[in-house]
Design a protein around this motif. Structure first.
Motif, PDB file in Angstrom:
ATOM      1  N   GLU A 577       0.791  -1.322   0.136  1.00 20.12           N
ATOM      2  CA  GLU A 577       0.160  -0.077   0.059  1.00 20.12           C
ATOM      3  C   GLU A 577       0.999   1.253  -0.076  1.00 20.12           C
ATOM      4  O   GLU A 577       1.713   1.397   0.657  1.00 20.12           O
ATOM      5  CB  GLU A 577      -0.906   0.209   1.185  1.00 20.12           C
ATOM      6  N   ILE A 578       0.719   2.222  -1.151  1.00 18.83           N
ATOM      7  CA  ILE A 578       1.218   3.499  -1.027  1.00 18.83           C
ATOM      8  C   ILE A 578       0.037   4.390  -0.651  1.00 18.83           C
ATOM      9  O   ILE A 578      -1.057   4.402  -1.349  1.00 18.83           O
ATOM     10  CB  ILE A 578       1.528   3.728  -2.399  1.00 18.83           C
ATOM     11  N   ALA A 579       0.302   4.989   0.687  1.00 16.44           N
ATOM     12  CA  ALA A 579      -0.693   5.971   0.888  1.00 16.44           C
ATOM     13  C   ALA A 579      -0.628   7.259   0.126  1.00 16.44           C
ATOM     14  O   ALA A 579       0.267   7.922  -0.514  1.00 16.44           O
ATOM     15  CB  ALA A 579      -0.615   6.339   2.466  1.00 16.44           C
ATOM     16  N   VAL A 580      -2.050   7.796  -0.142  1.00 18.52           N
ATOM     17  CA  VAL A 580      -2.252   9.011  -1.020  1.00 18.52           C
ATOM     18  C   VAL A 580      -3.168   9.752  -0.258  1.00 18.52           C
ATOM     19  O   VAL A 580      -4.047   9.388   0.525  1.00 18.52           O
ATOM     20  CB  VAL A 580      -3.198   8.548  -2.320  1.00 18.52           C
ATOM     21  N   CYS A 581      -2.809  11.206  -0.312  1.00 19.47           N
ATOM     22  CA  CYS A 581      -3.877  12.017   0.170  1.00 19.47           C
ATOM     23  C   CYS A 581      -3.987  13.331  -0.876  1.00 19.47           C
ATOM     24  O   CYS A 581      -2.956  13.610  -1.386  1.00 19.47           O
ATOM     25  CB  CYS A 581      -3.260  12.534   1.509  1.00 19.47           C
ATOM     26  N   ASN A 582      -5.368  13.820  -0.548  1.00 21.35           N
ATOM     27  CA  ASN A 582      -6.010  14.835  -1.402  1.00 21.35           C
ATOM     28  C   ASN A 582      -5.809  16.062  -0.431  1.00 21.35           C
ATOM     29  O   ASN A 582      -6.778  16.072   0.363  1.00 21.35           O
ATOM     30  CB  ASN A 582      -7.215  14.469  -2.106  1.00 21.35           C
ATOM     31  N   LEU A 583      -5.536  17.339  -0.895  1.00 22.35           N
ATOM     32  CA  LEU A 583      -5.563  18.403   0.027  1.00 22.35           C
ATOM     33  C   LEU A 583      -6.198  19.527  -0.604  1.00 22.35           C
ATOM     34  O   LEU A 583      -6.576  19.841  -1.647  1.00 22.35           O
ATOM     35  CB  LEU A 583      -4.010  18.845   0.375  1.00 22.35           C
ATOM     36  N   GLY A 584      -6.635  20.369   0.508  1.00 21.03           N
ATOM     37  CA  GLY A 584      -7.253  21.803   0.072  1.00 21.03           C
ATOM     38  C   GLY A 584      -7.592  22.496   1.367  1.00 21.03           C
ATOM     39  O   GLY A 584      -7.511  21.885   2.382  1.00 21.03           O
ATOM     40  N   SER A 585      -7.387  23.615   1.125  1.00 19.50           N
ATOM     41  CA  SER A 585      -7.751  24.430   2.506  1.00 19.50           C
ATOM     42  C   SER A 585      -8.844  25.541   2.660  1.00 19.50           C
ATOM     43  O   SER A 585      -9.005  26.089   1.325  1.00 19.50           O
ATOM     44  CB  SER A 585      -6.316  25.385   2.695  1.00 19.50           C
TER      45      SER A 585
END
Length: 937
Positions: A577-585
């Motif tokens: 598993e390669i962790a992925v994260c999607n960002l916004g503020s």
């Protein structure tokens, strides 16, 4: 001076004409001539001769003139890197400045007196101002001052009496020459307005609007004023979609939207929100282009991003308009990869990827290949290297000995340089290593400028992954044992009490001779070396393994082995598993309202914004392009996202609360409680609509344990050593019941990223950062921009203190108001800069936020006068308060603050070729906008 014949040191200037960009000099009569550096040298030589009386041949004078001429030319090239026109008076100003800076005050005086004499002679001669002509659409016509004034007046709309179109035009016309292309006249207006920003911040918006005129002319092929843009946006939009698809830039599915309906949703007035830095950044790095000609305008850019995120929605038009509205009003901003790629053929929208590297050659080089593939489309990387065996470990296959982790990290470093992010910014990666790894001491030295360069990584970041047991040993002044992971393979996956018992047993085995390869060190000495290297090189960063795992809602299905490039993501990784994260503020400044005469957080608007934002972030999971299968599988399974904030410092200014205060800590607490409550509720509502993420069962969410509750778990694991206020104001019990009833759509929801670039776009302070300076020139990948604290200027204007003397004083004190006696103490406290805020306050505010957050936060710490004790106390406090991670240590000692006049300057070009600090200088630079930060946002 005109009568003296001078032998000039032209040999040393021979490379200027070939190196300099195409520059023209505007003479006082409006004529333009080619730039000739030798004339600068001649003028300086005459000034020296007027003082030194005949020492024309002295080697000292010749060398000094050559050096000063180089400085003047370099200054002009910095201002106009792409070429352009510069007025003769500006060149003479630079000569005068170079003479003064060199200490040649008598020569400088002679030069000034000569300029004044010539100016008086010119003024005494009757003359008529020449009529200038411009080239527009291939035709020559007279330059109309009335037309220029009308253009600038439109750019000054709604900005009040603080700005004056006539001032901008008069200064710009001085830099115009006969036969000048009209686009260059536009640029002269922009530069003229830009030079006024430090005296009046409202010119920031005037400059942006003048730039907008230039962009409209490029995109639409004609001059269009603002009043006509509401119609032109709707008219141009279908053509843009068609052009973008034909050029292979846009997803063909965008043409399936109701483009007429989308066109009616545009609000051209939102173009006027931009400051200069924000719009220039979008133009140079975000707007799509065909052979360097932009095809996007600001509102079209936001609509493209919104449509890309809504492409799988059932009611896609209305959802896209909803997404467009939160983006274009600056209520919320998606991260840079999403802004780059949404709606395009390469929809790599995720910000961060975390990987674990296996202990074999196939696994190591597979990880390096995955880094390259993920970097190609603008992903920032965090690599867990702890499993890889240490230097001297036995290799069974060859019966040889391992070279350890360090040589492979050199390959990772070079890969990050070789594979940049779509040509838009360099690749960025951070390597993590646990503190018990036998290679940790050499890992500490990776960013040093001395030593074997084959074992140095100047272009990548490094971070410690520190178990609580190590911190306890430091407090006890105990010993610490270093192992090779090939001898203690299960330590990597253990945390808390399980890690402690296993680690102690391995120490016993080492004592009994059952483990041959190990090393005993003083934990305190190791900690001191870690802090020393952090101060010296900025690396490795300090992050804490146990809080990240004990407080992780996903501990039932894996282990958090590292954070990401910017230390705010805490997700499980493994060989599969390669962790992925999607960002916004969320922009906090956009969510303040006046209530009973006071500014307060608008809870209703905040909830509405977060509902839309969480839907946008969740959509990324399904739309995203995955260069690596392990990343796709992991993201589909857990669906993590990272909602963050920006503009925290601006909010404190608006509320009139100093950062260094208990009030600010309380605001951090209450604000983050509201953000997290609404984010978790929005995710749960999405689960009710779309279904819970597949690994929800057994998670802490499923057990009714929310992030606030996990503080008790951490405290229990440590034996009570977590000192954080536990108070709350919202109905968390109701939320807990709702989550247990319908589930969560996302395994993780909140992470505070640096927001370096998107906060520039929006025009607010980055993330949770304190104010860097109140007046300075920001130098980063976006060029050079004058930054002025508008709130401070407004306060000083109200006190009738904002004048040339005040500007000079603030520049002299490097953007600080602390030492300016006539400024009231209340204002000094409110506008204290980052290095004037004790880092303890940053830690305390971060601890209050962390109690609500299911991931982590990028926390820079600022030390005006670092000391070993201060570093120890601050980082120890961060651990005691239960923080999961910290980011850069920023030191004032190595900061070179530029005391710029802010006058002139190039029309900035935002490109990867902008000058950057050297690897060892970068961590100590106080600029928040470094290339590493930008890989997240």
């Amino acid at each position: 001076m005109d009568d003296i014949q001078v032998a000039t040191p032209t040999a040393s200037l021979s490379n200027f004409n070939t190196q300099a960009p195409s520059l023209q000099v505007i003479r006082r009569n409006g004529a333009a001539v080619a730039f000739d550096p030798e004339k600068i040298s001649i003028a300086m030589s005459k000034a020296f001769l007027a003082v030194e009386h005949g020492q024309a041949g002295s080697s000292r004078m010749r060398e000094l003139v050559a050096t000063l001429t180089q400085q003047v030319v370099a200054a002009l090239m910095r201002r106009l890197p792409a070429g352009g026109a510069v007025h003769i008076e500006d060149i003479q100003d630079q000569v005068e400045l170079a003479l003064m800076r060199s200490g040649e005050h008598d020569v400088a005086r002679a030069y000034v007196l000569y300029r004044e004499k010539r100016s008086a002679e010119r003024a005494a001669q009757p003359h008529d101002a020449p009529q200038l002509h411009i080239i527009i659409n291939g035709k020559r016509e007279a330059l109309s001052l009335a037309k220029l004034t009308e253009m600038v007046a439109e750019a000054c709309l709604f900005l009040g009496n603080a700005v004056n179109p006539k001032t901008v035009v008069e200064q710009a016309v001085r830099d115009c020459y006969d036969g000048m292309p009209f686009n260059e006249v536009r640029r002269a207006l922009i530069l003229s307005s830009r030079s006024l920003i430090e005296r009046e911040p409202a010119y920031n918006y005037v400059t942006a609007r003048l730039l907008l005129d230039l962009i409209r002319a490029e995109v639409l092929g004609e001059d269009v004023n603002h009043a006509a843009m509401q119609t032109r946006y709707a008219e141009y939009f279908p053509q843009y979609i068609k052009t973008g698809i034909e050029a292979g830039l846009l997803d063909k599915r965008l043409a399936q939207f109701d483009l007429e309906k989308m066109g009616r949703a545009f609000d051209a007035n939102r173009d006027f929100q931009f400051g200069y830095l924000g719009l220039q950044t979008l133009y140079d790095r975000y707007f799509l282009h065909i052979e360097e000609r932009r095809i996007e305008l600001p509102q079209i850019f936001f609509m493209r991003v919104a449509m890309g995120l809504a492409i799988n929605e059932i009611d896609r038009e209305n959802r896209a308009i909803e997404f467009y509205n939160v983006l274009s009003t600056f209520d919320f901003m998606s991260s840079t990869p999403t802004l780059f790629n949404s709606g395009t053929l390469h929809s790599q929208l995720s910000s961060c990827y975390l990987t674990t590297v296996s202990d074999d050659l196939d696994g190591i080089y597979q990880a390096i290949k995955e880094n390259a593939l993920l970097q190609k489309y603008a992903g920032g990387l965090g690599n867990d290297w702890t499993p890889v065996r240490a230097l001297g470990s036995r290799i069974k296959g060859t019966n040889g000995k391992s070279q350890g982790v360090i040589p492979f990290l050199k390959v990772v470093n070079d890969t990050a340089v070789a594979v940049n992010q779509g040509g838009k910014r360099k690749g960025a990666v951070c390597a993590y290593l646990e503190t018990w790894h036998l290679d940790i001491e050499e890992f500490l030295d990776l960013r040093k400028n001395t030593g074997d360069d084959r074992r140095r990584t100047h272009d990548m970041n490094t971070a410690h992954w520190i178990p609580d047991l190590f911190m306890q040993r430091v407090n006890e002044n105990g010993e610490w044992t270093l192992f090779s992971p090939s001898d203690v393979p299960d330590l990597h996956d253990k945390f808390g009490k399980a890690f402690e018992s296993t680690y102690v047993e391995y120490e016993r085995q080492a004592d009994r001779g059952e483990i041959a390869l190990f090393k005993r060190v003083s934990a305190t000495q190791m900690w001191r070396k870690m802090l020393s290297m952090l101060f010296e090189t900025g690396h490795p960063w300090i992050t804490f393994k146990d809080p990240c795992n004990i407080r992780s809602p996903q501990q039932h299905v894996g282990v958090v082995h590292s954070s990401n490039l910017c230390t705010e993501i805490t997700l499980n990784t493994s060989a599969t598993e390669i962790a992925v994260c999607n960002l916004g503020s969320v922009n906090l400044m956009a969510h303040l309202k006046e209530e009973n005469g006071e500014l307060v957080l608008d809870q209703a608007k905040l909830k509405a914004t977060i509902n839309v934002a969480m839907r946008m972030l969740d959509n990324v999971v399904d739309i995203n392009f995955y260069a690596v299968g392990h990343a796709r599988n992991s993201n589909y399974r857990h669906r993590p996202v990272g909602l963050g904030i920006m503009g925290f410092q601006d909010m404190l200014h608006a509320l009139r609360i100093p950062y260094a205060s208990q009030q600010a800590v309380e605001i951090a607490d209450r604000t983050m409680e509201a953000i997290c409550y609404n984010a978790y509720l929005a995710s749960s509502n999405l689960a009710e609509e779309r279904g819970a993420y597949s690994s929800f069962k057994g998670s802490l969410w499923d057990q009714g344990i929310l992030p606030l509750d996990t503080l008790n778990l951490l405290s229990e694991a440590r034996g009570g050593n977590v000192e954080v206020d536990r108070s709350s104001t919202l109905d968390w019990d109701a939320l807990r019941a709702h989550i247990q009833s319908v589930g969560m759509r996302n395994s993780n929801c909140v992470a505070i990223a640096p927001t370096a670039t998107i906060s520039n776009i929006v025009g607010v302070a980055a993330s949770i950062e304190p104010e860097y300076q109140n007046l300075y020139v920001k130098s980063n990948l976006s060029g050079e921009f004058t930054v002025v604290n508008e709130g401070l200027v407004a306060e000083l204007k109200a006190l009738d203190m904002w004048d040339e003397v005040m500007i000079a004083d603030i520049k002299y004190y490097d953007g600080s108001v602390k030492a300016i006696d006539r400024i009231p103490a209340e204002i000094k406290a409110l506008y204290a800069t980052a290095f004037e805020v004790d880092p303890t306050w940053l830690v305390e505010a971060a601890a209050r936020r962390q109690k609500w957050i299911d991931q982590a936060q990028s926390l820079n710490l600022y030390f005006a006068v670092p000391s070993g004790k201060k570093l120890n106390d601050t980082y120890m406090l961060a651990w005691q308060r239960g923080l999961k991670t910290t980011y850069y240590l920023r030191s004032l000692g190595a900061t070179a603050a530029e005391k710029s006049t802010g006058s002139g300057g190039e029309l900035n070009a935002v490109s990867s070729s902008a000058p950057e600090a050297s690897p060892e200088e970068a961590p100590k630079q106080c600029l928040i906008d470094d290339p590493g930060c930008e890989s997240c946002q």
